[in-house]
Design an enzyme around this catalytic site. Structure first.
Site, mmCIF file in Angstrom:
data_model
loop_
_atom_site.group_PDB
_atom_site.id
_atom_site.type_symbol
_atom_site.label_atom_id
_atom_site.label_comp_id
_atom_site.label_asym_id
_atom_site.label_seq_id
_atom_site.Cartn_x
_atom_site.Cartn_y
_atom_site.Cartn_z
ATOM 1 N N GLY A 84 0.826 -1.193 0.000
ATOM 2 C CA GLY A 84 0.000 0.000 0.000
ATOM 3 C C GLY A 84 0.863 1.247 0.000
ATOM 4 C CB ALA A 85 2.302 3.273 -2.441
ATOM 5 N N GLY A 105 1.754 4.459 4.015
ATOM 6 C CA GLY A 105 2.771 3.623 3.383
ATOM 7 C C GLY A 105 3.957 4.447 2.915
ATOM 8 C CB ALA A 144 1.042 10.781 6.525
ATOM 9 C CE LYS A 203 -5.446 5.612 15.138
ATOM 10 N NZ LYS A 203 -4.725 4.771 14.179
ATOM 11 C CB SER A 258 -7.911 8.560 6.115
ATOM 12 O OG SER A 258 -8.606 7.923 7.190
ATOM 13 C CG ASN A 295 -7.186 15.334 12.616
ATOM 14 O OD1 ASN A 295 -8.140 15.209 11.851
ATOM 15 N ND2 ASN A 295 -6.222 14.426 12.708
#
Length: 317
Positions: free
Chosen positions: A7-8, A12, A135, A200, A270, A218
């Site tokens: 997974g990129a 990833g 990220a 989490k 995400s 966030n």
């Protein structure tokens, strides 16, 4: 040590670049041949947290299709795809990749993925992981590090219940901790990953859907009184369900949630990015996971149920 990352996407690329910069041999397995070619030719470009300075890391890359036929050793396989992409075909491919004895480290949000993978991967090779890094993937080869966090991992299943210390684990796990430290990644091991996953999940069940609904980062989420009231209510409902399922803690769950908001303040979740792009979200495995657990214990989750409906409606528009 040789680490293959399946997974990129943002996570990833983030971990791939940071590991490769510390001289770890990294191979990225991508969903497309075009992305694999771009990564193999130019490596990963990472915009460093805090400074925005760009650094490049050389990696190997190949399409996931047929990757099990690639020659060469692999000690760890990191699975960084989102839950909707964890199909039966991918589970079979992962089983083939693990056939030489490599350990599988799973970094998915939500619940349900470990049980699915346990059907295909020997328990001794299966590890759950929790990442709190922020990220953002800017393109197929570029990632921005948007928030500092940590990586916690440990065995999954019956083997995880053994009361063992790090020194009693096999050498590859201790070596992985050393590699994380060398790469500047805050890492730790746990023999209580089920509890860690619940904690989490509690964070994700509040931040991810509400940032997607309100279209905020966030850090912006708690900056409005009405949003914060909804955060508190959704957190309380979800915490009650997960506590009934066995989640234990020190009473600081709300403060941990606020700490994540602060440490990843500039990050877009995400789920927000998926809604913006019109992609399928992980809502069924996050808030849907909370609701499914609630049903097992005879509890109701009206807020989670409403949130699921709203996010699915947004994702269709």
């Amino acid at each position: 040590m040789r680490i293959w990352i399946v997974g990129a996407g943002a996570i990833g690329l983030l971990y791939g670049s940071r590991l490769a910069q510390s001289s770890v041999k990294v191979t990225l397995l991508t969903g497309s041949a075009a992305q694999a070619a771009a990564l193999a030719a130019g490596g990963i470009t990472i915009e460093e947290y805090g400074t925005g300075a760009a650094a490049r890391a050389a990696v190997d890359a190949a399409p996931l299709a047929g990757a099990h036929a690639i020659a060469g050793p692999r000690d760890w396989i990191w699975l960084t795809v989102k839950q909707p992409h964890l199909t039966d075909d991918l589970a079979a491919s992962l089983a083939a990749l693990c056939s030489g004895g490599a350990s599988l480290l799973c970094l998915q949000n939500g619940v349900g993925h470990m049980e699915k993978l346990r059907e295909a991967i020997p328990e001794r090779q299966l590890y759950a992981a929790i990442s709190t890094e922020g990220a953002l993937r800017l393109d197929e080869v570029t990632v921005r590090h948007t928030g500092l966090g940590s990586l916690t991992f440990g065995r999954w299943g019956d083997l995880a219940s053994d009361d063992v210390t790090i020194s009693g684990q096999d050498g590859s796990q201790k070596m992985l901790l050393d590699i994380l430290e060398a790469a500047g990644i805050e890492g730790s091991m746990s023999n209580d990953m089920n509890n860690r996953i619940y904690h989490k999940l509690l964070v994700n069940a509040v931040i991810n859907p509400l940032t997607a609904i309100y279209g905020v980062t966030n850090g912006e989420l708690p900056d409005n009184d009405s949003r914060k009231r909804l955060m508190i209510a959704l957190h309380a409902e979800s915490e009650a369900v997960l506590s009934a399922a066995g989640m234990s803690g020190d009473g600081d769950a709300w403060e941990r949630l606020m700490t994540v908001c602060r440490r990843t303040a500039s990050n877009e979740s995400s789920m927000l990015r998926d809604v913006k792009a019109g992609r399928m979200t992980e809502i069924d495995w996050i808030n849907g996971g909370v609701a499914a657990i609630a049903r097992q214990y005879g509890l109701t989750t009206p807020l989670n149920d409403a949130i699921i409906t709203i996010v699915k409606t947004l994702a269709m528009n």
